[in-house]
Design an enzyme around this catalytic site. Structure first.
Site, short mmCIF file in Angstrom:
data_model
loop_
_atom_site.label_atom_id
_atom_site.label_comp_id
_atom_site.label_asym_id
_atom_site.label_seq_id
_atom_site.Cartn_x
_atom_site.Cartn_y
_atom_site.Cartn_z
N HIS A 181 2.31 5.90 5.31
CA HIS A 181 1.89 6.10 3.92
C HIS A 181 2.30 7.41 3.26
O HIS A 181 1.88 8.47 4.04
CB HIS A 181 0.36 5.85 3.96
N ASP B 125 -0.52 8.40 9.69
CA ASP B 125 0.14 7.34 10.28
C ASP B 125 1.49 7.34 9.98
O ASP B 125 1.91 6.56 10.75
CB ASP B 125 -0.72 6.10 9.57
N SER C 69 0.84 -1.13 0.07
CA SER C 69 0.02 0.03 0.06
C SER C 69 0.86 1.38 0.01
O SER C 69 0.32 2.32 -0.29
CB SER C 69 -0.75 0.06 1.42
#
Length: 618
Positions: A592, A589, A466
């Protein structure tokens, strides 16, 4: 933790178990503090399970055998008083504090609050929190309550099992059935574990962790006779000491995320835990005396509170990142204070029926002025405690109802939609590559090309998770003829199968591969596997990771650097170094990349690719 039989009023109390329990909770504490000597500190939870299985069976089996029944009312009352009040107080206070100081932690804690208190957190995590999105950024402050949930479920089901077995079978059959159940549980862990997928189902499952509790129960069922001869005592002590050393060595040397634990490691640790208990059963010898010293007994008495409080306090202070020495010191001090307050004013009074006794005093009709004075004093005390408790609960409820939530990452639905779109685009790019497939001979390309021409013509395959998914648009804008196959929660060990899908099944024959994995777990043998599949002629670009909330990222990055250095035609894209000191690159976070970070991420790949292909084209 909340294991049964820890009260010193129990008949034939085994003080040596205090030391084992204390060591277990210290293992877990050291692991969550990321101390270098506690790589496998989560092994402490397995030891807790063994102790709980042993003490529960030791407590209930004589009652079942002698009376044919269990006083479930008394049993349940003891368990509830032991487990629920402490975890309720901890969870309620952490919700309030995190609502003030860490909104992401508050959001995740609010979702897990009931599951933590009511004893189903492990299955809640399996069915709700196994996705990468729920674990992005700071973990939930109640993640660690999965183990209490397993114990609570065991406390409910195992007494019923004992009753049924005692009614229809003898003790030998009970032992055999328990052995079979333990073997089934171990087999389930081994069979359900897939190194290419999230191991949460195996790690948190009651069925897959049951064998540790059953091993402890088996020791109580067998109830080995302890010879009083010196040589037999020395043998028991030697076995127990060797087992304890084995547990400490495993804790210090085997990482908590290692596949080893699921392929027999936890079973070995459970057996070693049983052997330590066996070594201290008679309370004699050096091992028993060492494990019975006052510091161990003090920690053991408060082990449940230490386990409950340390993890959310670590997250509040560190945000889930590695801690400095002063942060560790503050965490330990706050943990000790919280634990001592909980032990003195919550756990001990409730365990000793303080509520029931105070109510009895209030309901009395005292005949003397001294009695009435005492009654009024107790009444005021109860009123203050009740009022304060209700006020704290009300504040917690108001926080849950009105404090705005903050997610660490985009919602799962949005990310999955993006992943689906990326997969469709990768399929289109593959079709284009197949349609325009040409046999190129390297010797024909003698004319030097510009950087723009190299980027426009080069055909790379990016295999990523991701992190790379968030930079899909930037990747195609920079490498229009290349393919980006990125997906959510992808493990590095999947890379061989993905590459074969393109190179073997679909006939893709591009110019090189980009390895952009390692955020979701260990690398395993993924790099040598991919290098071998790729062959020696095609360049391989390997990207380091930045994920401050996971414990394996530093080892993965070092493994990447060592592999690149030792392997020909393999090149490093050091995203960790490129992103150092750039918090503006990341989503909340801190893992990412946002748009700015995605640009920098692709720029790092671009620079590495051009450095290689300029030389090749020239």
């Amino acid at each position: 933790m909340g294991d049964v039989g820890s009260e010193k009023t129990q008949k034939n109390y085994i003080t040596g178990i205090d030391g084992l329990r204390a060591i277990a909770v210290l293992m877990v504490l050291a692991y969550h503090l990321r101390l270098p000597f506690a790589k496998g500190g989560l092994l402490g939870v397995t030891i807790f399970f063994v102790i709980s299985g042993y003490l529960l069976t030791r407590s209930l089996l004589p009652e079942v055998e002698n009376t044919g029944k269990i006083d479930f009312k008394t049993f349940a009352a003891k368990r509830v008083k032991r487990l629920i009040p402490a975890i309720f107080v901890m969870a309620t206070i952490i919700i309030i504090v995190s609502a003030i100081f860490n909104r992401v932690l508050f959001t995740k804690g609010s979702e897990d609050y009931l599951s933590a208190i009511l004893g189903y957190n492990n299955w809640w995590q399996i069915f709700n929190n196994v996705s990468y999105f729920e674990n992005a950024g700071t973990p939930s402050p109640f993640t660690h309550t999965w183990s209490q949930a397993i114990e609570a479920q065991f406390f409910i089901l195992f007494p019923i099992f004992l009753l049924l077995m005692n009614k229809f079978f003898d003790k030998k059959i009970l032992i055999r059935v328990t052995i079979v159940l333990a073997i089934i549980s171990m087999a389930l862990m081994w069979l359900l574990f897939d190194p290419t997928k999230d191991p949460s189902r195996v790690y948190y499952g009651t069925d897959t962790r049951l064998f540790s509790l059953l091993f402890g129960a088996l020791l109580a069922m067998v109830n080995p006779r302890l010879s009083s001869q010196k040589k037999d005592q020395y043998l028991r002590q030697g076995i127990g000491a060797a087992a304890l050393i084995g547990l400490l060595v495993m804790t210090a040397t085997i990482y908590g995320f290692s596949d080893f634990w699921y392929k027999g490691g936890l079973a070995i640790a459970s057996i070693l835990g049983v052997l330590v208990i066996y070594g201290v059963l008679d309370g004699k010898g050096v091992l028993s005396k060492v494990l019975s010293i006052l510091p161990f007994r003090y920690i053991s008495e408060r082990s449940y509170g230490i386990y409950l409080w340390h993890y959310p306090l670590i997250l509040l202070i560190s945000g889930g990142r590695p801690m400095s020495w002063w942060q560790i010191a503050i965490t330990l001090i706050l943990t000790l204070v919280a634990v001592e307050l909980s032990y003195r004013y919550v756990e001990t009074p409730i365990r000793r029926d303080a509520i029931k006794k105070n109510i009895a005093i209030i309901r009395k009709n005292p005949r003397s002025s001294k009695g009435r004075e005492r009654q009024m004093k107790v009444f005021k005390k109860v009123l203050i405690v009740t009022g304060s408790s209700l006020a704290v609960v009300l504040v917690m409820l108001l926080c849950m109802l009105f404090v705005p939530r903050k997610q660490a990452l985009n919602t799962e639905k949005e990310m999955q939609a993006k992943a689906q779109k990326a997969q469709e685009l990768a399929a289109e790019k593959l079709k284009e590559a197949q349609a325009n497939k040409e046999d190129k001979v390297a010797e024909e390309e003698k004319v030097a090309k510009t950087d723009e021409e190299i980027l426009a013509e080069i055909k790379l395959l990016l295999i990523g998770d991701s992190i790379a998914l968030g930079a899909t648009d930037q990747f195609y804008a920079t490498f229009p003829q290349s393919i980006s196959d990125a997906a959510v929660s992808r493990f590095a060990t999947e890379v061989g199968g993905i590459y074969n899908h393109y190179a073997v099944d679909s006939g893709w024959n591009g110019d090189g591969v980009i390895f952009a994995l390692g955020t979701n777990g260990t690398l395993g043998d993924s790099l040598p596997v991919l290098r071998q599949e790729l062959g020696p002629d095609k360049p391989l670009f390997v990207i380091t990771g930045r994920a401050p909330f996971v414990s394996w990222i530093d080892d993965n990055n070092q493994q990447i650097k060592d592999f690149v250095k030792a392997t020909p035609n393999t090149y490093l894209v050091d995203w960790y170094a490129l992103s150092e000191g750039h918090p503006e690159y990341f989503e909340p976070d801190e893992t990412h990349p946002n748009v700015t970070g995605a640009d920098a991420y692709i720029q790092g790949i671009k620079d590495a690719v051009l450095a290689v292909y300029r030389e090749k084209k020239e």
